[in-house]
Design a protein around this motif. Structure first.
Motif, short mmCIF file in Angstrom:
data_model
loop_
_atom_site.label_atom_id
_atom_site.label_comp_id
_atom_site.label_asym_id
_atom_site.label_seq_id
_atom_site.Cartn_x
_atom_site.Cartn_y
_atom_site.Cartn_z
N TYR A 4 0.85 -1.20 0.00
CA TYR A 4 0.00 0.00 0.00
C TYR A 4 0.88 1.24 0.00
O TYR A 4 1.95 1.26 0.57
N LEU A 5 0.37 2.30 -0.64
CA LEU A 5 1.07 3.58 -0.68
C LEU A 5 0.25 4.63 0.06
O LEU A 5 -0.98 4.61 0.02
N THR A 6 0.95 5.55 0.70
CA THR A 6 0.30 6.66 1.38
C THR A 6 -0.01 7.75 0.35
O THR A 6 0.45 7.71 -0.80
N LYS A 32 -7.95 4.39 -6.90
CA LYS A 32 -8.89 4.12 -5.81
C LYS A 32 -8.13 3.62 -4.59
O LYS A 32 -7.20 2.83 -4.69
N GLY A 33 -8.55 4.08 -3.43
CA GLY A 33 -7.93 3.69 -2.18
C GLY A 33 -8.99 3.55 -1.11
O GLY A 33 -10.19 3.59 -1.39
N ALA A 34 -8.53 3.39 0.13
CA ALA A 34 -9.46 3.22 1.24
C ALA A 34 -8.87 3.82 2.50
O ALA A 34 -7.65 3.83 2.69
N LYS A 35 -9.74 4.31 3.35
CA LYS A 35 -9.29 4.87 4.62
C LYS A 35 -9.06 3.71 5.59
O LYS A 35 -9.93 2.87 5.80
N VAL A 36 -7.88 3.68 6.17
CA VAL A 36 -7.51 2.66 7.15
C VAL A 36 -7.08 3.42 8.40
O VAL A 36 -6.02 4.04 8.42
N GLY A 37 -7.93 3.39 9.41
CA GLY A 37 -7.65 4.18 10.59
C GLY A 37 -7.74 5.65 10.24
O GLY A 37 -8.74 6.12 9.70
N PRO A 43 -3.76 0.73 -2.72
CA PRO A 43 -3.09 -0.51 -3.09
C PRO A 43 -2.22 -0.27 -4.34
O PRO A 43 -2.62 0.48 -5.24
N ALA A 44 -1.07 -0.90 -4.39
CA ALA A 44 -0.18 -0.76 -5.54
C ALA A 44 -0.90 -1.17 -6.82
O ALA A 44 -0.67 -0.59 -7.88
N ALA A 45 -1.79 -2.15 -6.73
CA ALA A 45 -2.54 -2.59 -7.91
C ALA A 45 -3.45 -1.48 -8.43
O ALA A 45 -3.64 -1.34 -9.65
N ALA A 46 -4.00 -0.65 -7.54
CA ALA A 46 -4.85 0.47 -7.96
C ALA A 46 -4.03 1.53 -8.68
O ALA A 46 -4.49 2.14 -9.64
N LYS A 49 -3.34 0.16 -12.15
CA LYS A 49 -4.56 0.23 -12.96
C LYS A 49 -4.79 1.65 -13.45
O LYS A 49 -5.11 1.87 -14.62
N PHE A 50 -4.62 2.63 -12.56
CA PHE A 50 -4.81 4.03 -12.95
C PHE A 50 -3.75 4.44 -13.98
O PHE A 50 -4.06 5.15 -14.94
N ASP A 51 -2.51 3.99 -13.80
CA ASP A 51 -1.45 4.27 -14.78
C ASP A 51 -1.84 3.72 -16.15
O ASP A 51 -1.66 4.40 -17.18
N ASP A 52 -2.38 2.50 -16.18
CA ASP A 52 -2.81 1.90 -17.45
C ASP A 52 -3.94 2.71 -18.09
O ASP A 52 -3.96 2.91 -19.30
N GLU A 53 -4.88 3.19 -17.27
CA GLU A 53 -5.97 4.02 -17.78
C GLU A 53 -5.45 5.33 -18.36
O GLU A 53 -5.90 5.78 -19.42
N LEU A 54 -4.49 5.95 -17.67
CA LEU A 54 -3.90 7.20 -18.17
C LEU A 54 -3.20 6.97 -19.50
O LEU A 54 -3.32 7.78 -20.43
N LEU A 55 -2.45 5.88 -19.59
CA LEU A 55 -1.73 5.58 -20.83
C LEU A 55 -2.71 5.29 -21.96
O LEU A 55 -2.53 5.78 -23.08
N ALA A 56 -3.76 4.52 -21.69
CA ALA A 56 -4.76 4.22 -22.72
C ALA A 56 -5.43 5.49 -23.21
O ALA A 56 -5.67 5.67 -24.41
N GLN A 57 -5.73 6.41 -22.28
CA GLN A 57 -6.34 7.68 -22.66
C GLN A 57 -5.39 8.50 -23.52
O GLN A 57 -5.79 9.09 -24.52
#
Length: 96
Positions: A4-6, A32-37, A43-46, A49-57
């Protein structure tokens, strides 16, 4: 185990300010992320995924950077025929 990244790490990844990442979250843009505490984690996967969306755009708009091999990819801009940026002396500001 998932990595996970901050907000600060996401901002560094996209070379922007943490406030920009918070604004993106507010308007529903970005990874996309989530509040934890008390922290919001991504998540690194998110991020991927966003990087892939930016590149596709960018590809669909024709603004994607071209991946080059050879001299430019190795950082030897002179051999690749890349011209240096104009120096301060060459730039003429309008006079009033």
């Amino acid at each position: 185990m998932q990595h996970y990244l901050t907000t600060a790490e996401v901002a560094a990844h996209y070379r922007t300010a943490p406030g920009t990442v918070r604004y993106w979250r507010h308007i529903g843009y970005g990874p996309k992320g989530a509040k934890v505490g008390r922290r919001f984690l991504y998540p690194a996967a998110a991020i991927a995924k966003f990087d892939d969306e930016l590149l596709a755009q960018a590809v669909s708009e024709g603004t994607a950077p071209e991946v080059q091999s050879g001299a430019s990819a190795t950082g030897n801009d002179e051999a690749a025929g890349v011209q240096p940026a104009a120096s301060v002396e060459q730039v003429h500001a309008p006079t009033h």
